[in-house]
Design a protein around this motif. Structure first.
Motif, PDB file in Angstrom:
ATOM      1  N   THR A 255       1.039  -1.195  -0.131  1.00  0.00           N
ATOM      2  CA  THR A 255       0.097   0.051  -0.012  1.00  0.00           C
ATOM      3  C   THR A 255       0.819   1.451  -0.129  1.00  0.00           C
ATOM      4  O   THR A 255       0.283   2.377  -0.437  1.00  0.00           O
ATOM      5  CB  THR A 255      -0.960   0.031   1.195  1.00  0.00           C
ATOM      6  OG1 THR A 255      -0.105  -0.057   2.348  1.00  0.00           O
ATOM      7  CG2 THR A 255      -1.735  -1.146   1.096  1.00  0.00           C
ATOM      8  N   CYS A 256       1.832   1.064   0.356  1.00  0.00           N
ATOM      9  CA  CYS A 256       2.940   2.301   0.376  1.00  0.00           C
ATOM     10  C   CYS A 256       4.373   2.030   0.043  1.00  0.00           C
ATOM     11  O   CYS A 256       4.721   1.064  -0.141  1.00  0.00           O
ATOM     12  CB  CYS A 256       2.857   3.250   1.773  1.00  0.00           C
ATOM     13  SG  CYS A 256       3.507   2.080   3.102  1.00  0.00           S
TER      14      CYS A 256
ATOM     15  N   HIS B  59       6.877   1.860   2.092  1.00  0.00           N
ATOM     16  CA  HIS B  59       7.490   1.265   3.090  1.00  0.00           C
ATOM     17  C   HIS B  59       7.226  -0.335   2.615  1.00  0.00           C
ATOM     18  O   HIS B  59       8.294  -1.071   2.780  1.00  0.00           O
ATOM     19  CB  HIS B  59       6.911   1.431   4.486  1.00  0.00           C
ATOM     20  CG  HIS B  59       7.217   2.673   5.019  1.00  0.00           C
ATOM     21  ND1 HIS B  59       6.399   3.690   5.081  1.00  0.00           N
ATOM     22  CD2 HIS B  59       8.645   3.179   5.586  1.00  0.00           C
ATOM     23  CE1 HIS B  59       6.953   5.003   5.660  1.00  0.00           C
ATOM     24  NE2 HIS B  59       8.023   4.508   5.792  1.00  0.00           N
ATOM     25  N   CYS B  60       5.967  -0.491   2.208  1.00  0.00           N
ATOM     26  CA  CYS B  60       5.819  -2.108   1.600  1.00  0.00           C
ATOM     27  C   CYS B  60       6.622  -2.342   0.500  1.00  0.00           C
ATOM     28  O   CYS B  60       7.427  -3.455   0.561  1.00  0.00           O
ATOM     29  CB  CYS B  60       4.429  -2.214   1.133  1.00  0.00           C
ATOM     30  SG  CYS B  60       3.122  -1.705   2.399  1.00  0.00           S
TER      31      CYS B  60
END
Ligand SMILES: [Cu+2]
Length: 68
Positions: A13-14, A16-17
């Protein structure tokens, strides 16, 4: 000679993922590059030789996501 393989990873989702997936796949022996697009889930892996899909799948799972 290097090989490029596309995978689709679900659940990111972002950024960081994306970083987690990039890091885990980068640890597979022979991998020289990992490009992750969060929006589409597309992961492009460049490696010195053809990769074992099971190793890529395990790395993605280790990061907390799934290969589509
Ligand atoms: Cu995230």
């Amino acid at each position: 000679m290097s090989t490029t393989t596309d995978y689709t990873v679900t659940g990111m989702t972002c950024e960081h993922c994306a970083a987690s997936v990039r890091e885990e796949i980068s640890e597979i022996p022979g991998v020289t590059g990992v490009d992750v697009v969060v929006e589409s889930g597309k992961v492009t892996v460049t490696s010195e030789q053809a990769l074992d899909d099971a190793a890529v799948s395990a790395a993605v799972t280790e990061a907390g996501y799934e290969l589509a």
